[in-house]
Scaffold this motif. Structure first.
Motif, short mmCIF file in Angstrom:
data_model
loop_
_atom_site.label_atom_id
_atom_site.label_comp_id
_atom_site.label_asym_id
_atom_site.label_seq_id
_atom_site.Cartn_x
_atom_site.Cartn_y
_atom_site.Cartn_z
N THR A 186 0.87 -1.19 -0.18
CA THR A 186 -0.13 0.10 0.03
C THR A 186 0.82 1.24 0.11
N THR A 187 0.59 2.40 -0.71
CA THR A 187 1.31 3.53 -1.04
C THR A 187 0.30 4.55 -1.25
N TRP A 188 0.71 5.73 -0.63
CA TRP A 188 -0.27 6.85 -1.21
C TRP A 188 0.37 7.65 -2.23
N GLN A 189 1.76 7.15 -2.59
CA GLN A 189 2.09 7.68 -3.78
C GLN A 189 1.54 7.29 -5.23
N PHE A 190 1.37 8.07 -6.40
CA PHE A 190 0.67 7.88 -7.48
C PHE A 190 1.41 8.74 -8.53
N ALA B 78 -15.67 -8.01 -1.49
CA ALA B 78 -15.36 -6.95 -0.50
C ALA B 78 -15.94 -5.57 -1.20
N MET B 79 -15.53 -5.20 -2.26
CA MET B 79 -15.53 -4.03 -2.91
C MET B 79 -17.10 -3.66 -3.44
N MET B 80 -17.73 -4.67 -4.08
CA MET B 80 -19.00 -4.59 -4.70
C MET B 80 -20.28 -5.12 -3.90
N VAL B 81 -20.25 -5.87 -3.05
CA VAL B 81 -21.36 -6.52 -2.46
C VAL B 81 -22.11 -5.23 -1.73
N PHE C 85 -4.61 -2.09 -11.42
CA PHE C 85 -3.23 -2.43 -12.05
C PHE C 85 -2.35 -1.41 -12.05
N ALA C 86 -2.91 -0.32 -12.17
CA ALA C 86 -2.11 1.09 -12.17
C ALA C 86 -1.43 1.42 -10.74
N ALA C 87 -2.47 1.38 -9.80
CA ALA C 87 -2.26 1.85 -8.48
C ALA C 87 -1.80 0.76 -7.63
N GLY C 88 -2.02 -0.59 -7.68
CA GLY C 88 -1.78 -1.54 -7.09
C GLY C 88 -2.65 -2.55 -6.77
N ILE C 89 -2.88 -3.60 -7.19
CA ILE C 89 -3.83 -4.70 -6.75
C ILE C 89 -4.32 -4.72 -5.48
N MET C 90 -3.35 -4.73 -4.58
CA MET C 90 -3.56 -4.81 -3.26
C MET C 90 -3.25 -3.79 -2.35
N ASN C 91 -3.50 -2.30 -3.15
CA ASN C 91 -3.09 -1.43 -2.60
C ASN C 91 -4.34 -0.65 -1.59
N LEU C 92 -4.27 -0.91 -0.63
CA LEU C 92 -5.58 -0.77 0.20
C LEU C 92 -6.46 0.79 0.12
N ILE C 93 -5.36 1.72 0.17
CA ILE C 93 -6.05 2.98 -0.40
C ILE C 93 -6.90 3.18 -1.58
N TRP C 94 -6.56 2.19 -2.44
CA TRP C 94 -6.99 2.30 -3.84
C TRP C 94 -8.15 1.46 -3.92
N ILE C 95 -8.34 0.42 -3.17
CA ILE C 95 -9.30 -0.73 -3.00
C ILE C 95 -10.32 -0.08 -2.23
N ALA C 96 -9.91 0.66 -1.09
CA ALA C 96 -11.22 1.23 -0.30
C ALA C 96 -11.85 2.57 -1.03
N GLY C 97 -10.72 3.34 -1.87
CA GLY C 97 -11.15 4.52 -2.49
C GLY C 97 -12.21 4.11 -3.57
#
Length: 270
Positions: A47-51, A82-85, A223-235
């Protein structure tokens, strides 16, 4: 006085049972993601804030054997759950209510099982997406455009293309059509209703197809931000939820599209 059975008591609380079930599925899915989704890696490390994310000195491919394929497929699918339900919950709850109302009027029998079939049909659509996403992950790693360890893009053209592509899709009639159907559960059920368990499953497939048609481009941004990047998953999960549920959600497509296109052009030019 007729004794009320346990099954009848449960059926009388259909909405609560379904809501608790959806909450449990979502909670377990998020727990699986937070604990590394079977990858053996820490999600905090991925996970990273950097993009765009920091580019590693050398892209490391994953060990793509049978077990790894299954792990990646399960990772994608449970992450989609987790994201869509949460955004699908209003539709599923409305289906349960409509079915329960029909049962009370003596038009149909059973309630809980058909609702489960509806949810299963919805999740099967995201399983199909997860299979395609896993194949894309394999291909991008083999091309050296995706780091197998951190699971994010190492190629600025890939990152820019994903952003611009998702932004353009936000402005298309297909996006608007699918989002409209996702935002109108009652109209969807009226238009597509089918009886029985098989009908419930097909109805869930239809709703899942519209949901997939609405959100697939957004999901590929992982794919761009990180498949397991929690910030982008949650966002992304929150963004999808707002788009589908908030009164102003339908009006967000254009500004989000413009923002993504601008971000893609910036990445390409940086």
């Amino acid at each position: 006085m007729t004794e009320i059975t346990l099954a009848e008591r449960i059926m009388r609380r259909e909405q609560a049972v379904v809501a608790l079930g959806l909450a449990a599925i979502t909670g377990l899915a998020w727990l699986y993601v937070l604990t590394g989704a079977g990858t053996g890696m820490s999600t905090i490390a991925m996970t990273t804030w950097q993009f765009p994310p920091p580019r590693p000195a050398m892209a490391m491919p994953g060990a793509w054997n049978g077990v790894y394929w299954a792990t990646m497929l399960l990772m994608w699918w449970i992450m989609m759950v987790a994201m869509m339900v949460p955004s699908a919950a209003p539709m599923i709850l409305l289906y349960a209510r409509v079915f329960r109302h029909g049962q009370a009027r003596g038009q149909i029998g059973g309630a809980i099982v058909p609702t489960a079939f509806f949810a299963a049909g919805y999740l099967v659509c995201w399983l199909a997406f997860s299979l395609i996403a896993t194949g894309l992950q394999f291909g991008l790693e083999r091309l050296g455009h995706l780091d197998g360890m951190m699971m994010w893009s190492t190629n600025r053209w890939l990152t820019a293309g994903l952003l611009i592509g998702a932004g353009v899709f936000q402005l298309t009639p297909l996006k608007a059509s699918c989002l409209t159907r996702c935002r109108a559960p009652a109209s969807f059920l009226t238009e597509h209703w089918r009886p029985g368990r098989t009908g419930a499953f097909r109805l869930g497939l239809a709703h899942g197809a519209y949901c997939l048609g609405c959100c697939w481009a957004m999901m590929l941004l992982l794919f761009a931000a990180g498949i397991m990047n929690l910030i982008w998953i949650a966002g992304l999960a929150i963004l999808v939820l707002i788009e589908k549920i908030a009164p102003f959600g339908a009006r967000l497509a254009t500004p989000i599209g413009a923002l993504l296109i601008g971000a893609g052009l910036y990445v390409a030019a940086a």
